[in-house]
Design a protein around this motif. Structure first.
Motif, mmCIF file in Angstrom:
data_model
loop_
_atom_site.group_PDB
_atom_site.id
_atom_site.type_symbol
_atom_site.label_atom_id
_atom_site.label_comp_id
_atom_site.label_asym_id
_atom_site.label_seq_id
_atom_site.Cartn_x
_atom_site.Cartn_y
_atom_site.Cartn_z
ATOM 1 N N GLY A 85 48.145 -6.801 63.277
ATOM 2 C CA GLY A 85 48.995 -6.177 62.271
ATOM 3 C C GLY A 85 49.189 -7.058 61.051
ATOM 4 N N GLY A 129 47.889 -6.201 57.169
ATOM 5 C CA GLY A 129 48.813 -6.200 56.040
ATOM 6 C C GLY A 129 48.516 -7.264 55.006
ATOM 7 N N LYS A 181 57.041 -5.136 53.975
ATOM 8 C CA LYS A 181 56.597 -3.914 54.658
ATOM 9 C C LYS A 181 55.480 -4.227 55.655
ATOM 10 C CE LYS A 181 57.773 -0.618 50.967
ATOM 11 N NZ LYS A 181 57.235 0.304 49.933
ATOM 12 N N ALA A 182 54.556 -5.078 55.240
ATOM 13 C CA ALA A 182 53.446 -5.446 56.117
ATOM 14 C C ALA A 182 53.949 -6.187 57.346
ATOM 15 C CB ALA A 182 52.449 -6.309 55.348
ATOM 16 N N ARG A 226 56.949 -5.938 58.685
ATOM 17 C CA ARG A 226 57.641 -4.990 59.560
ATOM 18 C C ARG A 226 56.649 -4.144 60.357
ATOM 19 N NH1 ARG A 226 62.846 -1.209 58.001
ATOM 20 N NH2 ARG A 226 63.204 -0.396 60.096
ATOM 21 N N GLN A 227 55.573 -3.734 59.713
ATOM 22 C CA GLN A 227 54.565 -2.946 60.411
ATOM 23 C C GLN A 227 53.941 -3.756 61.537
ATOM 24 O OE1 GLN A 227 53.863 0.281 60.138
ATOM 25 N NE2 GLN A 227 52.380 0.068 61.811
ATOM 26 N N SER A 236 56.201 -4.047 64.507
ATOM 27 C CA SER A 236 56.438 -2.819 65.265
ATOM 28 C C SER A 236 55.689 -2.844 66.596
ATOM 29 C CB SER A 236 56.017 -1.595 64.440
ATOM 30 O OG SER A 236 54.603 -1.568 64.263
#
Length: 301
Positions: free
Chosen positions: A107, A111, A145-146, A148-149, A152
């Motif tokens: 991930g 990102g 954002k990256a 957080r992705q 996840s």
């Protein structure tokens, strides 16, 4: 490596143009509120204009050698953002269960972030956790954002209503005694955990950019109260090569375990090594041992 060096060079060139062009305004700081919203956690502006967001693994119940450890004591994921010219830099550390490591790493790569280290910090942890250090350059909100992705794929608590601060119902530490032994002030970081942070005396850089203490480039000593007068300690010394064995020898002479030795970054100057430690004993005695080790380093007085 060429791609990484080019990315750093572009950041530095942007900074030089901004600073060196008369009448041209400096780049505005990122919208830190937007960064908080993107990551799902609140942060604080630290010395040196570093915006740091803590993401402790409060979802995990981890013990070390049978001692339950608080999230703020040894399970503190974080992201530290710093504006450099017209871009931001982010670096930090993620606490992950073994099975979370591959997906989170993928991930981060997806990102546009880079992984700089994956390793243990402590031994005899149950469940076993690993620590993944990472770095990125670009727009702060997009990197948040990256991140957080990527997270996840783990159980890291993000978003939603923040949990109530942990309270310490057990024995309290004599923090004045610890500060006197170390010769430096500390602070309560929640849950009864007491932290003393000591920056190095020399400037630390990466491709010419400053790496500041609030970005994780400092010796950190955490104390968690156990029985009255007793504490568990952990943290890490940030060292240059010639200090490694002197510090390790001193820690062992004071009954403190050296649990890991490794890098956290890839292109720091001077080249830094991080030595993690663990012990349980009388809090003042442990602080004296840490002070003896600290005296072997080029740390700020």
């Amino acid at each position: 490596m060429k791609s990484r060096m080019l990315k750093h060079a572009m950041v530095l060139l942007g900074l030089a143009v901004i600073v060196g062009t008369p009448g041209l305004a400096l780049a505005a700081d990122p919208d830190w509120k937007a960064v908080e919203q993107a990551l799902g956690k609140s942060g604080q502006l630290q010395p040196g204009d570093v915006f740091r967001i803590g993401m402790p693994r409060t979802d995990l119940a981890v013990s070390v050698k049978g001692v339950p450890v608080k999230a703020g004591f040894a399970l503190g994921s974080y992201a530290a953002f710093k504006q450099v010219g017209d871009q931001s830099m982010v670096m930090g550390d993620l606490v992950l269960l073994d099975q979370e490591v591959p997906a989170v790493m993928s991930g981060l790569f997806s990102g546009g972030l880079e992984v700089t280290a994956v390793h243990n910090h402590l031994n005899e942890m149950s469940p076993h956790v690993m620590y993944m250090h990472y770095e990125g350059h670009g727009d702060a909100v997009q990197m948040a954002k990256a991140l957080r992705q990527a997270l996840s794929a783990s159980g890291t608590p993000l978003g939603g209503t923040p949990a109530a601060p942990a309270t310490s119902a057990g024995p309290a530490l004599d923090t004045k005694q610890i500060e006197q032994a170390l010769g430096r002030p500390g602070r309560d970081i929640g849950g009864g955990v007491f932290q003393v942070t000591v920056p190095r005396a020399e400037a630390i850089t990466e491709m010419g950019m400053p790496l500041l203490p609030a970005m994780g480039v400092a010796t950190v000593m955490n104390f968690q109260p156990l029985a009255p007068g007793q504490a568990a300690i952990t943290g890490d010394f940030v060292l240059v090569d010639k200090e490694v064995n002197a510090v390790a020898r001193t820690l062992r002479q004071h009954g403190i375990d050296v649990t890991a030795l490794h890098n956290h970054g890839l292109m720091d100057t001077p080249r830094l090594f991080y030595m993690h430690f663990w012990a349980t004993d009388d809090a003042a005695k442990l602080a004296q041992g840490l002070k003896a080790a600290l005296d072997q380093t080029n740390s700020q007085k």
